[in-house]
Design an enzyme around this catalytic site. Sequence first.
Site, mmCIF file in Angstrom:
data_model
loop_
_atom_site.group_PDB
_atom_site.id
_atom_site.type_symbol
_atom_site.label_atom_id
_atom_site.label_comp_id
_atom_site.label_asym_id
_atom_site.label_seq_id
_atom_site.Cartn_x
_atom_site.Cartn_y
_atom_site.Cartn_z
ATOM 1 N N CYS A 86 59.081 66.199 27.888
ATOM 2 C CA CYS A 86 60.433 66.628 28.265
ATOM 3 C C CYS A 86 61.119 67.345 27.104
ATOM 4 O O CYS A 86 60.742 68.439 26.760
ATOM 5 C CB CYS A 86 61.238 65.439 28.784
ATOM 6 N N HIS A 202 57.875 62.612 32.955
ATOM 7 C CA HIS A 202 57.819 61.508 31.987
ATOM 8 C C HIS A 202 56.671 60.551 32.305
ATOM 9 O O HIS A 202 56.853 59.620 33.087
ATOM 10 C CB HIS A 202 59.142 60.737 32.018
ATOM 11 N N GLU A 204 55.638 58.178 30.506
ATOM 12 C CA GLU A 204 55.982 56.811 30.045
ATOM 13 C C GLU A 204 56.821 56.059 31.072
ATOM 14 O O GLU A 204 56.986 54.847 30.965
ATOM 15 C CB GLU A 204 56.691 56.883 28.684
#
Lengths: 232, 94
Positions: A86, A202, A204
């Site tokens: 990002c 993302h 994660e």
Amino acid sequence: MRVLVVKFPGTNCDYDVIEALRKVPATYPELMWYRDAEPRGYDVVVLPGGFSYADRLRAGAIAAKSPLVERLQDYVEGGGLVLGICNGFQILVEAGLLPGSFLVNDSLRFICKWVNLRVENALTPFTCLFSEGQVIKMPIAHKEGHFYAGELSTDLVRSKRAVLRYSTRNGSITNIANPNGSDYSIAALIDTTGRVLGIMPHPERAVDPLLSQDGSVDGLLLFLSIKAWLGG
Amino acid sequence: MGRHINDEWLVEAVIEPKPSLRDPEGETVLKALVHREGWGEVLEIRSAKLLRFKVRAISPEEAEKLVKKVCDELRLYNPVSSILKVRANEGSRG
């Protein structure tokens, strides 16, 4: 594997990345303030998402000029891997480690939602546990996410350097499935060495079955890919 | 009055999206505000970012050259998607 997670003023996804990496076997993530961070000795450097320098001037533009980011070129030439997520992707583009630029989303809005992504290239250190053509899911959360590289974008798609593209659930690339207006629905991009990946979604945030739409953990597979690529 | 190295100039650096690129912000202002309120004679609006520099230089030309150099070297604009226009204000001398 040893992973350096870098925090700039305004980075806010650093702990999520650390938590995600803790799910990868035999992996030692370390969080460091950008001024103290030295990439040498690490297998991977991660630039997490957030709003470095409050997105002043342009998302990523100021962090891109930090001594740490300027050292990444040498680190990559020495064999190191870099993952920019990002805002980290925006930093890599502004630093010239990846081509192109980011514009404000066509809708002018900050968009935060789960998206489908088609894997275009499974021969990278970051996607080797996926298969080409597979559709995976991760959330996006950005306002300046419209990837623009002009005429170069055609080559990026043809050469499969556009590693992930926004798609429908069944893998079609359509305007409706493109959340921000990116050229050719490009969502993730790898450099010419194959060692630097920028990814707008993302990973994660897609590592825990309880927190994803349908129990998928595609983000975790991205981190596990890196581990598998490095051996082990 | 001679010119001095210590003269100060106001220099505006305007960073605009390339003309070939859509500018959703300008389009929205035009359609949702200006045209809706009846100003049909307004044909186009393009948004831009403006950085106003105060610099020390011997002439407005030198002041512009300096600001251009700073913008290029520090990549204050991304040349992939933007263009830069630099103009020193003659009236701002001193």
